[in-house]
Design an enzyme around this catalytic site. Structure first.
Site, short mmCIF file in Angstrom:
data_model
loop_
_atom_site.label_atom_id
_atom_site.label_comp_id
_atom_site.label_asym_id
_atom_site.label_seq_id
_atom_site.Cartn_x
_atom_site.Cartn_y
_atom_site.Cartn_z
N LYS A 1 15.40 -0.11 5.75
CA LYS A 1 14.20 -0.92 5.47
C LYS A 1 14.08 -2.16 6.34
O LYS A 1 15.06 -2.82 6.67
CB LYS A 1 14.24 -1.39 4.01
N SER B 1 16.89 -4.64 3.34
CA SER B 1 17.16 -4.41 1.93
C SER B 1 18.67 -4.33 1.74
O SER B 1 19.39 -3.87 2.61
CB SER B 1 16.51 -3.09 1.51
N GLU C 1 4.33 -11.32 2.75
CA GLU C 1 4.28 -11.16 1.29
C GLU C 1 4.37 -12.50 0.58
O GLU C 1 3.70 -12.75 -0.42
CB GLU C 1 5.41 -10.23 0.81
N HIS D 1 -14.34 -0.66 2.61
CA HIS D 1 -13.69 0.03 1.47
C HIS D 1 -12.34 0.60 1.88
O HIS D 1 -11.88 1.58 1.30
CB HIS D 1 -14.58 1.15 0.92
#
Ligand code: ARG
Length: 466
Positions: A292, A286, A299, A165
């Site tokens: 970043k 970025s 992804e 979980h």
């Protein structure tokens, strides 16, 4: 790719019955050449095997065969050099190549299509193409498996929290966690290898749908092309694309596994976890936020899994309403199939490399494992081994955890006196099981997280991989 008109009409291949040329938009709508020309090399391989067989059974002369072989060799060179002109007017890869062959070798080229149809031809091409893809994928999967084994070996003792979980559950080693993915890859490789058995059957000889009147030798063509055997029903041979669906299903399962891995890499890379770093070559920055470093590659693997699933559904839906035998619907099998093949190929290449570029922050993993009362089950097992019933042990530990939580410490920070307060059977040896190392080492059976088992599994797996 340049689309060029040559004053041709595809109707020249079936022109006798046609009284008007096909409409321009229909030509575009029905053409597949701009996506099926990647079948060119397998198409030529198939044609050469077919021609050789026709010559062997006396349907084609030795001179014709020699002319076809020479012409095809030249065409192959033109294609490889990017000099071949693909014409929309000639609809698909098959007609483009046949037309060029005839330009080069005259009547011999016109005889190539004897005893064959584009229906069994395309089915053969797609099978050869998928077989090549599988063989490459299996090599790539080995590299990925080896990369997981290297990480498992290097981190057999690196403690991290195991989650259920997404809550800290029990300590495991990072190596053990990597072996979980190794197992998934092993099954994926088995699936591709199993799919290959059904891919590797020869449709040629089925002709349009019913077989052919020439004295063909299908076994010979199968041998020439490295097929394990022939498709034993001509209607089935030209119409079913279940083998392509199977490939896409295996691809989707593989992508699903790699998507789960990607999701973990993304989480582990966030400063909140800080478990790993990924080499810069798999990250991007970025354009607005200079601080970043984004995990774009994982992804995209996660994102491309959606595409791969879409391809599988496309093919299943393509097939479901088709009466026997061949229907033009089947021309639509190519783009989803090719997309899955490309996605799997690129993803496996990237993952094999990406895994070698992972840096592990063992301290952060350890700190996280120390925070979530990860050894609570070990304490319960300890009590059981001292004669307490498991349900009672569960309750005792729950109370101890609550106490530690109130104190803001972990279970092994509680003094022996405090621990004894929860159960009289607790003695000084309890700290052996409350440590992370003790917890790992005690799960010492096949499939368990003990470092000894992880190392043994790596050794076994290496041997099996060869
Ligand atoms: N381009 C077609 C395909 O991909 C080749 C077979 C065409 N056969 C036919 N009868 N129209 O399926």
């Amino acid at each position: 790719m340049q689309e060029k008109k040559a004053g041709l009409n595809n109707a020249e291949f079936w022109s006798g019955r046609f009284t008007e040329p096909v409409a321009e938009i229909v030509k575009r709508y029905t053409a597949s050449v701009f996506f099926d020309n990647r079948l060119a090399e397998v198409d030529i391989r198939g044609s050469l095997a077919h021609a050789k067989m026709l010559a062997a059974v006396g349907v084609l002369s030795a001179d014709d065969l020699a002319a076809i072989e020479r012409g095809m060799e030249e065409i192959l060179q033109e294609i490889r050099a990017g000099r071949f002109e693909w014409l929309l007017d000639l609809e698909d890869v098959h007609l483009n190549i046949e037309r060029r062959l005839t330009e080069k070798v005259g009547d011999a080229g016109k005889r190539l299509h004897t005893g064959r149809s584009r229906n069994d031809q395309v089915a053969t091409d797609v099978r050869l193409y998928v077989r090549d893809a599988i063989d490459h994928n299996l090599q790539q999967l080995k590299d990925v498996q080896k990369a997981f084994l290297a990480l498992a070996e290097a981190h057999a003792d690196t403690v991290m929290p195991g989650f259920t979980h997404l809550q800290v559950a029990q300590p495991v080693s990072f190596g053990h966690h990597m072996l979980a993915y190794f197992e998934m890859m092993k099954r994926d490789a088995e699936r591709f290898a199993d799919c290959r058995k059904r891919v590797n059957r020869l449709p040629l000889g089925a002709a349009a749908l019913a077989g052919t009147t020439y004295p063909i030798d299908r076994e010979m063509v199968a041998r020439e092309l490295g097929f394990d055997g022939v498709c034993e029903n001509s209607l089935d041979a030209v119409s079913d694309r279940d083998f392509a669906i199977e490939y896409c299903a295996a691809a989707s399962l593989l992508m699903t596994h790699l998507s789960r891995l990607s999701e973990e890499l993304i989480l582990w890379m966030t400063p909140r976890f800080g478990f790993i770093k990924l080499s810069d070559r798999f990250c991007t920055g970025s354009s607005i936020m200079p601080q970043k470093k984004n995990p774009d590659v994982p992804e995209l693997i996660r994102g491309k899994t959606g595409r791969s699933n879409g391809n599988l559904i496309s093919l299943l839906t393509l097939m479901k309403g088709q009466p026997l035998a061949y229907n033009k619907d089947n021309q639509e099998d190519k783009e989803p199939l090719f997309d899955s093949i490309d996605t799997v190929r690129d993803t496996l290449a990237i993952v094999a490399d990406m895994l070698t570029g992972i840096t592990v922050n063992a301290d952060a993993m350890r700190a996280a494992a120390s925070q979530g009362f990860a050894t609570a089950t070990d304490l319960a097992d300890y009590l059981v081994k001292k004669g307490v019933a498991f349900r009672d042990a569960h309750e005792i530990v729950a109370l101890a955890v609550r106490h530690a939580e109130q104190q803001g410490c972990d279970l092994n920070d509680l003094s022996l006196d405090v621990l004894k307060g929860f159960s009289a059977v607790i003695a000084a040896d309890v700290y052996n099981v409350l440590t992370l190392e003790g917890s790992l080492a005690s799960r010492n059976h096949i499939g368990g997280t003990a470092p000894e088992q992880v190392r043994a599994t790596v050794a076994r797996a290496r041997k099996a991989l060869g």
